[in-house]
Design a protein around this motif. Sequence first.
Motif, PDB file in Angstrom:
ATOM      1  N   GLN A   1      39.892  45.971  27.431  1.00  0.00           N
ATOM      2  CA  GLN A   1      40.753  46.033  29.518  1.00  0.00           C
ATOM      3  C   GLN A   1      42.220  45.814  29.019  1.00  0.00           C
ATOM      4  O   GLN A   1      43.381  45.905  29.054  1.00  0.00           O
ATOM      5  N   GLY A   2      42.842  45.056  27.811  1.00  0.00           N
ATOM      6  CA  GLY A   2      44.106  44.757  27.199  1.00  0.00           C
ATOM      7  C   GLY A   2      44.536  43.392  28.296  1.00  0.00           C
ATOM      8  O   GLY A   2      45.869  42.767  27.762  1.00  0.00           O
ATOM      9  N   PHE A   3      43.411  42.571  28.620  1.00  0.00           N
ATOM     10  CA  PHE A   3      44.230  41.318  29.007  1.00  0.00           C
ATOM     11  C   PHE A   3      44.458  39.902  27.934  1.00  0.00           C
ATOM     12  O   PHE A   3      43.366  40.586  27.010  1.00  0.00           O
ATOM     13  N   PRO A   4      44.474  38.689  28.086  1.00  0.00           N
ATOM     14  CA  PRO A   4      44.726  37.721  27.005  1.00  0.00           C
ATOM     15  C   PRO A   4      43.124  37.143  26.924  1.00  0.00           C
ATOM     16  O   PRO A   4      42.251  37.291  27.897  1.00  0.00           O
ATOM     17  N   ASP A   5      42.844  36.535  26.228  1.00  0.00           N
ATOM     18  CA  ASP A   5      41.027  36.150  25.612  1.00  0.00           C
ATOM     19  C   ASP A   5      41.504  34.738  26.769  1.00  0.00           C
ATOM     20  O   ASP A   5      42.264  34.411  27.228  1.00  0.00           O
ATOM     21  N   ASN A   6      40.649  34.956  27.697  1.00  0.00           N
ATOM     22  CA  ASN A   6      39.871  33.996  29.111  1.00  0.00           C
ATOM     23  C   ASN A   6      40.800  34.704  29.671  1.00  0.00           C
ATOM     24  O   ASN A   6      40.940  33.371  30.646  1.00  0.00           O
ATOM     25  N   TYR A   7      41.212  35.404  29.924  1.00  0.00           N
ATOM     26  CA  TYR A   7      42.126  35.261  31.312  1.00  0.00           C
ATOM     27  C   TYR A   7      41.425  35.580  32.702  1.00  0.00           C
ATOM     28  O   TYR A   7      41.840  35.033  33.521  1.00  0.00           O
ATOM     29  N   THR A   8      39.711  36.029  32.374  1.00  0.00           N
ATOM     30  CA  THR A   8      39.115  36.218  34.153  1.00  0.00           C
ATOM     31  C   THR A   8      38.090  34.847  33.998  1.00  0.00           C
ATOM     32  O   THR A   8      37.659  34.888  34.902  1.00  0.00           O
ATOM     33  N   GLN A   9      38.732  33.746  33.119  1.00  0.00           N
ATOM     34  CA  GLN A   9      37.713  32.696  32.541  1.00  0.00           C
ATOM     35  C   GLN A   9      38.999  31.478  33.870  1.00  0.00           C
ATOM     36  O   GLN A   9      39.498  30.302  33.973  1.00  0.00           O
ATOM     37  N   ILE A  10      38.430  31.706  35.332  1.00  0.00           N
ATOM     38  CA  ILE A  10      39.201  30.938  36.754  1.00  0.00           C
ATOM     39  C   ILE A  10      37.976  30.043  37.391  1.00  0.00           C
ATOM     40  O   ILE A  10      37.240  30.751  37.120  1.00  0.00           O
ATOM     41  N   PRO A  11      38.879  29.206  38.083  1.00  0.00           N
ATOM     42  CA  PRO A  11      38.382  28.135  39.169  1.00  0.00           C
ATOM     43  C   PRO A  11      37.245  29.242  40.142  1.00  0.00           C
ATOM     44  O   PRO A  11      38.183  30.273  40.617  1.00  0.00           O
ATOM     45  N   TRP A  12      36.129  29.471  40.410  1.00  0.00           N
ATOM     46  CA  TRP A  12      35.291  30.191  40.990  1.00  0.00           C
ATOM     47  C   TRP A  12      34.492  29.307  41.889  1.00  0.00           C
ATOM     48  O   TRP A  12      33.365  28.389  41.180  1.00  0.00           O
ATOM     49  N   LYS A  13      34.539  29.483  43.068  1.00  0.00           N
ATOM     50  CA  LYS A  13      33.414  28.043  43.984  1.00  0.00           C
ATOM     51  C   LYS A  13      33.247  27.061  43.889  1.00  0.00           C
ATOM     52  O   LYS A  13      31.906  26.494  43.782  1.00  0.00           O
ATOM     53  N   GLY A  14      34.632  27.136  43.850  1.00  0.00           N
ATOM     54  CA  GLY A  14      34.689  25.009  43.279  1.00  0.00           C
ATOM     55  C   GLY A  14      34.127  24.616  41.728  1.00  0.00           C
ATOM     56  O   GLY A  14      33.693  23.257  42.103  1.00  0.00           O
ATOM     57  N   LYS A  15      33.441  25.568  41.172  1.00  0.00           N
ATOM     58  CA  LYS A  15      33.837  25.228  39.333  1.00  0.00           C
ATOM     59  C   LYS A  15      34.860  25.072  39.155  1.00  0.00           C
ATOM     60  O   LYS A  15      35.876  25.903  39.210  1.00  0.00           O
ATOM     61  N   THR A  16      34.901  24.575  37.483  1.00  0.00           N
ATOM     62  CA  THR A  16      35.718  24.612  36.878  1.00  0.00           C
ATOM     63  C   THR A  16      35.969  25.582  36.448  1.00  0.00           C
ATOM     64  O   THR A  16      35.103  26.388  36.570  1.00  0.00           O
ATOM     65  N   LYS A  17      37.334  26.285  35.428  1.00  0.00           N
ATOM     66  CA  LYS A  17      37.206  26.907  35.195  1.00  0.00           C
ATOM     67  C   LYS A  17      36.121  27.427  33.611  1.00  0.00           C
ATOM     68  O   LYS A  17      35.702  28.583  33.395  1.00  0.00           O
ATOM     69  N   GLU A  18      35.891  26.065  33.620  1.00  0.00           N
ATOM     70  CA  GLU A  18      34.857  26.595  32.555  1.00  0.00           C
ATOM     71  C   GLU A  18      33.813  27.304  32.936  1.00  0.00           C
ATOM     72  O   GLU A  18      33.079  26.890  31.716  1.00  0.00           O
ATOM     73  N   ASN A  19      33.221  26.535  33.698  1.00  0.00           N
ATOM     74  CA  ASN A  19      31.797  26.690  34.079  1.00  0.00           C
ATOM     75  C   ASN A  19      32.138  28.509  35.205  1.00  0.00           C
ATOM     76  O   ASN A  19      31.107  28.631  35.795  1.00  0.00           O
ATOM     77  N   CYS A  20      33.240  29.199  34.989  1.00  0.00           N
ATOM     78  CA  CYS A  20      32.936  30.379  35.886  1.00  0.00           C
ATOM     79  C   CYS A  20      31.822  31.134  34.641  1.00  0.00           C
ATOM     80  O   CYS A  20      32.023  30.997  33.946  1.00  0.00           O
ATOM     81  N   PRO A  21      31.308  31.642  35.758  1.00  0.00           N
ATOM     82  CA  PRO A  21      29.809  32.941  35.723  1.00  0.00           C
ATOM     83  C   PRO A  21      30.550  33.691  34.961  1.00  0.00           C
ATOM     84  O   PRO A  21      31.359  34.977  35.510  1.00  0.00           O
ATOM     85  N   ASP A  22      29.528  34.419  33.777  1.00  0.00           N
ATOM     86  CA  ASP A  22      30.336  35.806  32.859  1.00  0.00           C
ATOM     87  C   ASP A  22      30.335  36.336  33.522  1.00  0.00           C
ATOM     88  O   ASP A  22      31.054  38.209  34.242  1.00  0.00           O
ATOM     89  N   GLY A  23      28.972  36.882  34.904  1.00  0.00           N
ATOM     90  CA  GLY A  23      29.221  38.194  35.892  1.00  0.00           C
ATOM     91  C   GLY A  23      29.820  38.113  36.898  1.00  0.00           C
ATOM     92  O   GLY A  23      30.269  39.183  36.901  1.00  0.00           O
ATOM     93  N   GLN A  24      30.514  36.902  37.307  1.00  0.00           N
ATOM     94  CA  GLN A  24      31.798  36.914  37.490  1.00  0.00           C
ATOM     95  C   GLN A  24      32.979  37.312  36.765  1.00  0.00           C
ATOM     96  O   GLN A  24      33.748  38.642  37.449  1.00  0.00           O
ATOM     97  N   ARG A  25      32.924  37.438  35.831  1.00  0.00           N
ATOM     98  CA  ARG A  25      34.188  37.269  34.942  1.00  0.00           C
ATOM     99  C   ARG A  25      33.749  38.897  34.659  1.00  0.00           C
ATOM    100  O   ARG A  25      35.145  40.257  34.651  1.00  0.00           O
TER     101      ARG A  25
END
Length: 131
Positions: free
Chosen positions: A67-91
Amino acid sequence: TSPAVLPFRKVSKPQSKEHAETWEQADAVGTLTAHDMTGSDVRTNTAMIEPNLRVRRLTPVECERLQGFPDNYTQIPWKGKTKENCPDGQRFKVMGNSMAVPVMRWLGKRIQAVHDLGLEGMGKKGVAEWL
């Protein structure tokens, strides 16, 4: 598991009825034609179905790169989880709702070029000839 379609190329023809033809895996496969489906001599790469293999899913990082995004660009905090625990499905969902950055950049530059040259009033035919 779903069967996978793999590209193969014929290496050798059978020397006799007792010997089978030899095939090896290829890099690409062409479009199937009626000739391919008859079982007669196939001179180019062909597809074979392997029922015990699965197609590997792309990772979020691979999709971000496509898509032309930098690596891990979509790895963000989600529903109180840290960005490292962002689910793949959400990404994957975020990338599915986006547009490819390089394509949007190209389109924007073309629109800006038409605007800068004052070609807005030329109509579709005039702009198409200029492009």
